[in-house]
Design an enzyme around this catalytic site. Structure first.
Site, PDB file in Angstrom:
ATOM      1  N   HIS A 164      -2.855  10.820   0.920  1.00 40.37           N
ATOM      2  CA  HIS A 164      -2.041  10.865   2.061  1.00 40.37           C
ATOM      3  C   HIS A 164      -1.717  12.175   2.539  1.00 40.37           C
ATOM      4  O   HIS A 164      -0.239  12.080   2.600  1.00 40.37           O
ATOM      5  CB  HIS A 164      -1.192   9.536   2.113  1.00 40.37           C
ATOM      6  N   GLU A 184      -3.263  -0.158   8.352  1.00 37.10           N
ATOM      7  CA  GLU A 184      -2.197   0.638   9.131  1.00 37.10           C
ATOM      8  C   GLU A 184      -2.242  -0.129  10.509  1.00 37.10           C
ATOM      9  O   GLU A 184      -3.202   0.172  11.282  1.00 37.10           O
ATOM     10  CB  GLU A 184      -1.906   2.053   9.309  1.00 37.10           C
ATOM     11  N   GLU A 204      -6.976   8.738   6.282  1.00 32.38           N
ATOM     12  CA  GLU A 204      -7.244   9.305   7.618  1.00 32.38           C
ATOM     13  C   GLU A 204      -7.653  10.794   7.403  1.00 32.38           C
ATOM     14  O   GLU A 204      -7.017  11.785   8.032  1.00 32.38           O
ATOM     15  CB  GLU A 204      -6.198   9.359   8.414  1.00 32.38           C
ATOM     16  N   ARG A 233       0.746  -1.325  -0.041  1.00 38.04           N
ATOM     17  CA  ARG A 233      -0.015   0.095  -0.097  1.00 38.04           C
ATOM     18  C   ARG A 233       0.851   1.174  -0.065  1.00 38.04           C
ATOM     19  O   ARG A 233       1.626   1.214   0.941  1.00 38.04           O
ATOM     20  CB  ARG A 233      -0.939  -0.102   1.168  1.00 38.04           C
ATOM     21  N   TYR A 285      -3.919   2.480  16.086  1.00 33.72           N
ATOM     22  CA  TYR A 285      -2.971   2.503  16.772  1.00 33.72           C
ATOM     23  C   TYR A 285      -2.973   2.334  18.347  1.00 33.72           C
ATOM     24  O   TYR A 285      -2.292   1.792  19.001  1.00 33.72           O
ATOM     25  CB  TYR A 285      -2.169   3.965  16.457  1.00 33.72           C
ATOM     26  N   ASN A 296      -6.983   2.014  10.140  1.00 34.29           N
ATOM     27  CA  ASN A 296      -5.857   1.945  10.654  1.00 34.29           C
ATOM     28  C   ASN A 296      -6.051   2.476  12.123  1.00 34.29           C
ATOM     29  O   ASN A 296      -6.819   3.175  12.849  1.00 34.29           O
ATOM     30  CB  ASN A 296      -5.071   3.730  10.306  1.00 34.29           C
TER      31      ASN A 296
HETATM   32  C1  FCB Z   1      -0.676   7.104  10.809  1.00 36.61           C
HETATM   33  C2  FCB Z   1      -0.330   7.925   9.310  1.00 36.61           C
HETATM   34  C3  FCB Z   1       0.770   7.263   8.909  1.00 36.61           C
HETATM   35  C4  FCB Z   1       1.833   7.205   9.945  1.00 36.61           C
HETATM   36  C5  FCB Z   1       1.346   6.540  11.190  1.00 36.61           C
HETATM   37  C6  FCB Z   1       2.238   6.483  12.504  1.00 36.61           C
HETATM   38  O1  FCB Z   1      -1.642   8.356  11.553  1.00 36.61           O
HETATM   39  O2  FCB Z   1      -1.437   7.275   8.443  1.00 36.61           O
HETATM   40  O3  FCB Z   1       1.411   8.030   7.667  1.00 36.61           O
HETATM   41  O4  FCB Z   1       2.340   8.460  10.251  1.00 36.61           O
HETATM   42  O5  FCB Z   1       0.257   7.324  11.560  1.00 36.61           O
END
Ligand code: FCB
Length: 470
Positions: free
Chosen positions: A122, A372, A167, A79, A298, A296
């Site tokens: 992006h 992600e 995002e 990707r 985290y 995505n």
């Molecule tokens: C996300 C982004 C990516 C990277 C990660 C850590 O929010 O999409 O570009 O910076 O965080």
């Protein structure tokens, strides 16, 4: 790490992700124009001042080597994003030399047996369009759809999976309200207009691509979170969690999947004029059916409105005018954190996936891909440059176990992309935060797979998580 091997469904797609500005470099080559990130990094006092993507990982000149690296990691898919300003320096006029770079990359990927997964946007808007108002104005959405059509014309015979935006929450709120991302504006009303115009641009691009190519797989990638009340027995904390969920998740999911903005969020922001930029018919465009949802993930967080518990806004709360102004504060829960200070919360991913399936993607029959997931840690290379990053490896393992649990719960998850293939330019943090499966020595541009990269290669090849002993 648990000790039982876990197999994923046949055809589960294993990949890694990057983004143009974070890896390409060659900022002034091939007729590329400035993006908002090029300009933002030059502003004294801006968070990334002193760092920029002028060289980054020099991927522009090292695509052959990087595609070989992907093969070594057994990636089935890659990707990557397209620099709009490389392909249309003024945001509107095609630049054949810039477009040809991506065409070559796609050919190299296909020759290596790797599926190209394109993200059209992006975060790197051509500065020329920011000068005309950026995402705060409606025309930018129309230009974005035209850009999508130009890229499809060039790559559509070989690229079958297209993500419109990465995002949009980050683009709108960090870029136009918090001012910590490009274009560095601090204007809450502009941020909400940007939310709408980003979503409209997405919808217009989906319509355009659908017309050109009914068989293509089309989607969007959202950064989604699990927002918990710090104290579930406290009304203010429940409202804090509602506000964060509203502006991070539902403000995007509801228009995309239900054709309406969430009423509570609209009420929260009524004074900021968002309703004035929404025209009749826009929500029909935004809610064009999708083929995939990219997620995505985290971290999740806990929130309060009790100033005693956390006096300063931070993290998600700081980034958004909607929630900071309402006195929402993020409360650390004592979980281990990554180098970014993000709490490590894999169970949040399982909860998020179940909720998405139940409330949004399930009813729409839309499969989910994790586009992600990953972690930054303080990597310490040995004399050979090898990084034995057991913490990152454990992060991937734990989150993949959460994905596996969600699959067992019945959630339709079809693939997983590690963030990131390479250490790269981490936006506001410059080069200090490293997320790569592969270490990049920025002095020499040498690439060396980390322990997590070697491990991920085995996972991808076997379609299973190895046991702790393997
Ligand atoms: C996300 C982004 C990516 C990277 C990660 C850590 O929010 O999409 O570009 O910076 O965080």
């Amino acid at each position: 790490m648990n000790s039982s091997p876990l197999t994923f469904p046949d055809g589960f797609l294993w990949g890694a992700a990057t983004a143009a500005y974070q890896i390409e470099g060659a900022a002034n080559e091939g007729g590329r124009g400035d993006s908002i990130w090029d300009v933002f990094c030059r502003v004294p006092g801006a968070v990334a001042y002193g760092h920029n993507g002028d060289v980054a990982c020099d991927h522009y000149h090292r695509t052959a080597e990087d595609v070989r690296l992907m093969q070594d990691l057994n990636l089935a898919a890659y990707r990557f994003s397209i620099s709009w300003a490389r392909c249309m320096p003024d945001g509107m006029t095609p630049n054949p030399e810039g477009i040809a770079f991506y065409s070559r990359l796609v050919d190299q990927l296909l020759a290596a047996g790797i599926t190209p997964w394109v993200t059209l946007y992006h975060w790197d808007l051509p500065q020329a369009l920011e000068d005309k108002g950026g995402w705060a104005v409606r025309e930018t959405a129309e230009h974005f759809a035209a850009f999508a059509a130009v890229m499809h014309e060039a790559l559509g015979d070989r690229v079958r999976i297209w993500t419109t935006l990465n995002e949009p929450w980050v683009s709108a709120f960090l870029g136009y309200a918090a001012g910590i991302h490009a274009p560095g504006r601090r204007d809450p009303a502009a941020a909400l207009a940007a939310v709408h115009h980003l979503l409209l641009g997405h919808g217009l691009a989906v319509s355009a691509l659908r017309r050109l190519d009914p068989e293509a797989t089309l989607g969007i990638t959202l950064n989604l979170t699990v927002a918990d009340p710090a104290d579930p027995g406290r009304e203010g904390d429940l409202d804090a969690a509602r506000r964060v969920d509203g502006q991070s998740n539902r403000l995007f999911l509801d228009p995309l999947f239900r054709g309406e903005y969430p009423a509570d969020v609209l009420a929260d922001v009524a004074h900021l004029g968002m309703a004035d930029v929404v025209r009749s018919g826009d929500l029909d465009i935004i809610s064009e059916p999708l083929d995939v949802l990219g997620v995505n993930y985290y971290h999740g967080d806990a929130f309060t409105t009790d100033p005693e518990r956390h006096p300063e806004p931070a993290g998600v709360a700081e980034a958004s005018p909607l929630v900071a102004a309402a006195g929402v504060r993020q409360v650390p829960r004592g979980l281990p954190v990554t180098g970014m200070g993000w709490e490590i919360q894999p169970e949040g991913l399982r909860r998020l996936l179940n909720r998405l399936q139940r409330e949004y993607t399930g009813p729409a029959g839309v499969p989910i891909y994790i586009t992600e997931n990953g972690a930054a840690f303080d990597d310490v290379p040995d004399a050979q440059g090898f990084v034995d990053d057991q913490a990152r490896l454990a992060f991937f393992d734990a989150h993949l176990r959460a994905v596996h649990e969600a699959l067992a719960d019945g959630v339709d998850v079809r693939g997983y992309f590690a963030w990131s293939l390479l250490d790269n330019f981490e936006w506001a943090f410059g080069y200090h935060q490293r997320f790569g499966l592969v270490r990049v020595d920025y002095e020499t541009q040498r690439r060396i797979p980390k322990a997590s990269g070697r491990w991920y290669a085995r996972v991808a090849a076997s379609n299973a998580l190895p046991t702790a002993k393997e």
